[in-house]
Every structure is written in C-alpha cells, then in structure tokens.
Design an enzyme around this catalytic site. Sequence first.
Site, PDB file in Angstrom:
ATOM      1  N   GLN A  70      12.323  -1.284   2.953  1.00  0.00           N
ATOM      2  CA  GLN A  70      13.102  -2.351   3.501  1.00  0.00           C
ATOM      3  C   GLN A  70      13.377  -2.081   4.977  1.00  0.00           C
ATOM      4  OE1 GLN A  70      15.478  -3.647   1.165  1.00  0.00           O
ATOM      5  NE2 GLN A  70      16.454  -4.648   2.770  1.00  0.00           N
ATOM      6  N   ASP A 108       5.895  -7.957  -0.312  1.00  0.00           N
ATOM      7  CA  ASP A 108       6.560  -8.623   0.328  1.00  0.00           C
ATOM      8  C   ASP A 108       5.958  -9.544   1.412  1.00  0.00           C
ATOM      9  OD1 ASP A 108       9.540  -8.293   0.471  1.00  0.00           O
ATOM     10  OD2 ASP A 108       9.516  -6.508   1.818  1.00  0.00           O
ATOM     11  N   LYS A 116      18.007  -4.639  -5.809  1.00  0.00           N
ATOM     12  CA  LYS A 116      16.469  -5.045  -6.226  1.00  0.00           C
ATOM     13  C   LYS A 116      16.118  -3.990  -7.304  1.00  0.00           C
ATOM     14  CE  LYS A 116      15.401  -6.523  -1.605  1.00  0.00           C
ATOM     15  NZ  LYS A 116      14.903  -6.087  -0.206  1.00  0.00           N
TER      16      LYS A 116
END
Length: 287
Positions: free
Chosen positions: A97, A120, A53
């Site tokens: 994460q 997200d 990422k």
Amino acid sequence: MAGIKIDGIVIAQSVKDRVKKDVVELKNKGITPCLATVLVGNNPASATYVRNKHKACEEVGIATKDHKLDESITQSELIKIIDELNADKSVHGILIQLPLPKQLDEFTTTSRISPLKDVDGLTPHNVGLLAMKKAALVACTPSGIMEMFDYHGINLEGKNIVLINRSNLVGKPLYHLLLEKNATVLTCHSKTRNLTDLCQSADIIITAVGDRNKFVLTPDMIKEGAIVIDVAISRFQEKLVGDSDFEQIIQKASLATPVPGGVGPMTVAMLLRNTVTAASLSGEIEK
C-alpha cells in the site's frame, strides 16, 4: 440534453461476478487465490483502502493475508518480508500500500516483488511487458478505465485523447493501453502549454490531477459530445471531488464518470482480477 453516466459501481460488479466464477474454477483445481497486503504505518486513508480491498476479496472468495508493519521499519526489514511472500506458494498476489514512509524507497520496494505476484503492475518487468503489448498484470486503475470503455462499446481507434497525468500508476501505463487500441494520445501535465485549447480538440479527456487548488476541468474546456473520464479523487471544501464537477460536465459530454462512484470502484475490481490472473499463472507454472 445530458449525457450518460459511466457507473463504475455497476461495471465493477460485472467484473467481480466474472472473477467470482474464475475463483470457483481455480478452487476446483486445488488453487485458492490469495492476496497478501502490506501496510506500513498508521495512515488512516491507507488503512481504509486496505480494509476495502480485503472486503472485496472476501466477496469473491479470494483469501487474504494482512501484514501491518510499524512506521519505523527499515528498508532491509521490508525487503525481507517481501522475499518471504515471494517464496510463499500460497500467496499469489502481493500489494504494497502506497505511499510509504520517508525512509523507504518506493521503487526499491515495489521492484522487489516477484513479477508473477505483482498485482499492481509496478515492477520494471511488467512495465516493460506492457510497453511490448505482452503484459498479463497491468496497473489496476488504467485497466479499469479500459474496462469502462469496453463495457460501453466505445471504439478508441483513431480517437484523439488528451490524458492529463504522467504518473507510473495512471498516466504512463494508460498511455500504452490506449495506443494498443490505436488511439492518438496526447499526454499533458503541469508544464503543458495551452491545455484548454488541447482539451477542446479532444474526443476523450482523461484527467487525474487530484488537486482542485491547481486544476479544475470546466465545461468550457470540453467540446460538445466528448467523453470525460475523471480519475482524480480528493477532499475539497468538505466533499470528495474529482477534477471536474460531474453535474456540469454531463450537460455537455456524451459520457462521463462521477466522483465518487466512477473510476474508484474499478481499481479494486481490477485488483481482484489481477489476483486471479496471478493465481492462474502460478497453476500453469507448477504444471
């Protein structure tokens, strides 16, 4: 005659190219989009995902802030870090994460993120907006799948779609996105009966189980000319696999995604797009 491969690498690059232009425009306005990542513990797979990422951010000009935290961190200590990132005006997106160590609650953690920095799309606020067709920040994998449909000009209106997943990351947000396009969506899961019959009647099958010991989507389960989106990725018999074998499925499907190289690259590309969207929103708010 074999169907067409939906190439996630190519489609993801088209998204990245657009994001790169948006980043230049924002920088010209004095805003440098920035993504902050939070990795708790030493899970090798999670560490690899975070590295990828950061690399993708670098490719398009998005700045990054990397937070690697000890496995033993407490919930209150993690909340404090999230609060600091929420207050940091130079940070536009916050990514925690997953999965987290056992002592940390996923819902409590992700809910603490500012909805304006929730790249997200996991906060209750943004989940609610999605259900009301008002979300600006949507979970990355589902929005990546929708981008694939758009890229190939697939009209979802009236299509019968079997969605084999009901998770917060994939199934539930994707359900709402598909409904917005006037598709007829049937959500299936481990307790669904007659799954093969249901799949055989579907125009589109989207599968995201991720455990070959429990489920495999085989050619006999799909009708001729159906579209298959394989979201799953896991290691099975020393190989990275999805829920289906692409070389078999593509002989019957009109379009299908491979694994790897299908949905995976799209997830990262949409994270970049969400970060730029969040940066744009911050600019509007500051005005």
